[in-house]
Design a protein around this motif. Structure first.
Motif, mmCIF file in Angstrom:
data_model
loop_
_atom_site.group_PDB
_atom_site.id
_atom_site.type_symbol
_atom_site.label_atom_id
_atom_site.label_comp_id
_atom_site.label_asym_id
_atom_site.label_seq_id
_atom_site.Cartn_x
_atom_site.Cartn_y
_atom_site.Cartn_z
ATOM 1 N N VAL A 1 13.773 10.524 -15.224
ATOM 2 C CA VAL A 1 13.425 10.122 -13.957
ATOM 3 C C VAL A 1 11.619 10.191 -14.043
ATOM 4 O O VAL A 1 11.196 11.130 -14.607
ATOM 5 N N ALA A 2 11.021 9.090 -13.542
ATOM 6 C CA ALA A 2 9.527 8.889 -13.851
ATOM 7 C C ALA A 2 9.148 8.158 -12.453
ATOM 8 O O ALA A 2 9.675 7.527 -11.522
ATOM 9 N N PRO A 3 7.622 8.378 -12.097
ATOM 10 C CA PRO A 3 7.081 8.030 -11.071
ATOM 11 C C PRO A 3 6.947 6.574 -10.975
ATOM 12 O O PRO A 3 7.027 5.823 -10.001
ATOM 13 N N THR A 4 7.234 5.776 -12.011
ATOM 14 C CA THR A 4 7.239 4.319 -12.006
ATOM 15 C C THR A 4 8.706 3.666 -12.199
ATOM 16 O O THR A 4 8.811 2.529 -12.358
ATOM 17 N N MET A 5 9.756 4.504 -12.348
ATOM 18 C CA MET A 5 11.063 4.134 -12.620
ATOM 19 C C MET A 5 11.466 3.168 -11.349
ATOM 20 O O MET A 5 12.404 2.366 -11.653
ATOM 21 N N GLY B 1 0.902 -1.203 -0.239
ATOM 22 C CA GLY B 1 -0.044 0.139 -0.030
ATOM 23 C C GLY B 1 0.673 1.097 -0.006
ATOM 24 O O GLY B 1 0.601 2.103 -0.710
ATOM 25 N N MET B 2 2.020 1.097 0.684
ATOM 26 C CA MET B 2 2.704 2.316 0.989
ATOM 27 C C MET B 2 3.432 2.655 -0.456
ATOM 28 O O MET B 2 3.948 3.763 -0.971
ATOM 29 N N SER B 3 3.984 1.481 -1.147
ATOM 30 C CA SER B 3 4.413 1.664 -2.370
ATOM 31 C C SER B 3 3.492 2.453 -3.600
ATOM 32 O O SER B 3 3.822 3.190 -4.150
ATOM 33 N N LEU B 4 2.324 1.817 -3.551
ATOM 34 C CA LEU B 4 1.246 2.352 -4.320
ATOM 35 C C LEU B 4 0.929 3.833 -4.182
ATOM 36 O O LEU B 4 0.827 4.744 -5.158
ATOM 37 N N PHE B 5 0.879 4.248 -2.839
ATOM 38 C CA PHE B 5 0.615 5.638 -2.419
ATOM 39 C C PHE B 5 1.798 6.489 -2.670
ATOM 40 O O PHE B 5 1.476 7.554 -3.197
ATOM 41 N N LEU B 6 3.248 5.979 -2.703
ATOM 42 C CA LEU B 6 4.018 7.055 -3.159
ATOM 43 C C LEU B 6 4.354 7.139 -4.485
ATOM 44 O O LEU B 6 4.575 8.199 -5.148
ATOM 45 N N GLN B 7 3.910 5.986 -5.444
ATOM 46 C CA GLN B 7 3.844 6.182 -6.863
ATOM 47 C C GLN B 7 2.798 7.236 -7.286
ATOM 48 O O GLN B 7 3.134 8.195 -7.917
ATOM 49 N N LEU C 1 1.424 9.478 -5.402
ATOM 50 C CA LEU C 1 2.111 10.951 -4.848
ATOM 51 C C LEU C 1 3.064 11.659 -5.948
ATOM 52 O O LEU C 1 2.728 12.834 -6.189
ATOM 53 N N ALA C 2 3.856 10.895 -6.420
ATOM 54 C CA ALA C 2 4.765 11.249 -7.491
ATOM 55 C C ALA C 2 4.061 11.715 -8.594
ATOM 56 O O ALA C 2 4.353 12.860 -9.284
ATOM 57 N N LEU C 3 2.962 10.994 -8.978
ATOM 58 C CA LEU C 3 2.345 11.326 -10.267
ATOM 59 C C LEU C 3 1.512 12.392 -9.968
ATOM 60 O O LEU C 3 1.382 13.589 -10.994
ATOM 61 N N VAL C 4 0.998 12.940 -8.942
ATOM 62 C CA VAL C 4 0.314 14.054 -8.624
ATOM 63 C C VAL C 4 1.164 15.354 -8.624
ATOM 64 O O VAL C 4 0.818 16.272 -8.973
ATOM 65 N N VAL C 5 2.400 15.122 -7.880
ATOM 66 C CA VAL C 5 3.450 16.290 -7.725
ATOM 67 C C VAL C 5 4.232 16.333 -9.166
ATOM 68 O O VAL C 5 4.339 17.849 -9.302
ATOM 69 N N PHE C 6 4.794 15.302 -9.425
ATOM 70 C CA PHE C 6 5.665 15.423 -10.635
ATOM 71 C C PHE C 6 4.991 15.246 -12.009
ATOM 72 O O PHE C 6 5.749 15.588 -13.146
#
Length: 284
Positions: free
Chosen positions: A206-210, A93-99, A101-106
């Motif tokens: 650098v990408a959210p799924t990298m 769940g934390m993994s999906l949350f950080l992914q 979060l990066a999609l929203v921010v970056f």
């Protein structure tokens, strides 16, 4: 073989974080790849702001260390006494949350990593080797040696070893287990960040799924070498790097990932404890 040495160095550094956390609290932190990804974004922001190379590495690693401590305190600490499956699901769940979060921010579009290290190829006869390849290998080995010395020679390192052996006994001997676990997450996250920077420098994006595939492959490397054993993570990372690049060169790029994960199945079938792992009897 040189390309394998480069990517193997990156896998080894990321695998060290996996193996440290598992060695202390027997948790497979599947958010580790996303911490690597966030570390790469921290480095990207620092580099685009025009900071010197030492500041890029420092800001990224410190930022990721703080993130690792926050994740441990918020997501994992409340589940210390819960069944392991609960912590494992929380890690996913934390993994999906950080992914996300990066999609929203970056945003979803990949960012181009600034070239913080000038590209000066080194010629050895007719062979051209990128200086980034050599720098990646040197940085990885230096940090592996520093971590080994930290674990074996310093007081916090000895506390980590004690907690990994027997948390209750270590607590009775005056060791603060909570602080030791938090420090382990901080160091592991900083190493994941280092792997993220080196990966971004090697592949320039650098990408959210990298962090997904490198994170999983680093986990395979940790299992291959013997999860919970620091030298095993190094050996597993280098072996995996060589196998992947040789598969791409001589078999097929499409089959490379399948071969890597096939190694995980083979290792778990033949020697589940990994190359350096040992079978331990447990009294019941």
């Amino acid at each position: 073989m040189i390309n394998g040495l480069q990517i193997g160095s990156i896998y080894a550094v990321i695998a060290l974080g996996y193996t440290m956390v598992y060695g202390i609290i027997k948790l497979i932190n599947f958010a580790h790849g996303e911490v690597m990804m966030m570390g790469a974004y921290f480095a990207f922001l620092a580099a685009t702001a025009g900071m010197p190379i030492w500041a890029v590495f420092l800001i990224s690693m410190v930022g990721s260390a703080v993130m690792g401590m926050v994740i441990e305190r918020v997501a994992y600490k409340p589940l210390r006494e819960a069944p392991r499956i609960s912590a494992l699901i929380t890690a996913i769940g934390m993994s999906l949350f950080l992914q996300n979060l990066a999609l929203v921010v970056f945003k979803a579009d990949p960012k181009v990593m600034p070239r913080i290290i000038p590209s000066n190829p080194i010629m050895i006869g007719s062979l051209q080797i990128s200086n980034i390849t050599i720098i990646t290998f040197i940085i990885s080995v230096v940090f592996m040696i520093l971590l080994t010395l930290f674990i074996s020679k310093t007081k916090p390192g000895k506390a980590m070893r004690a907690v990994s052996e027997d948390k209750e006994a270590a607590t009775l001997m005056g060791i603060n287990a909570n602080s030791t676990i938090t420090l382990t997450f901080a160091i592991g996250s900083a190493l994941a960040s280092l792997g993220g920077i080196l990966y971004a420098l090697a592949y320039t994006q650098v990408a959210p799924t990298m962090g997904v595939l490198p994170g999983l492959k680093a986990f395979v490397a940790a299992v291959l070498g013997g999860i919970g054993i620091i030298p095993g993570a190094m050996i597993g990372g280098f072996i995996l790097g060589f196998v992947e690049t040789l598969a791409k060169a001589y078999i097929s790029g499409r089959w490379a990932d399948a071969i890597v994960f096939g190694i995980l199945i083979l290792v778990l079938s033949v020697k589940p404890t990994g190359i350096l792992g040992k079978n331990v009897r447990e009294k019941v």
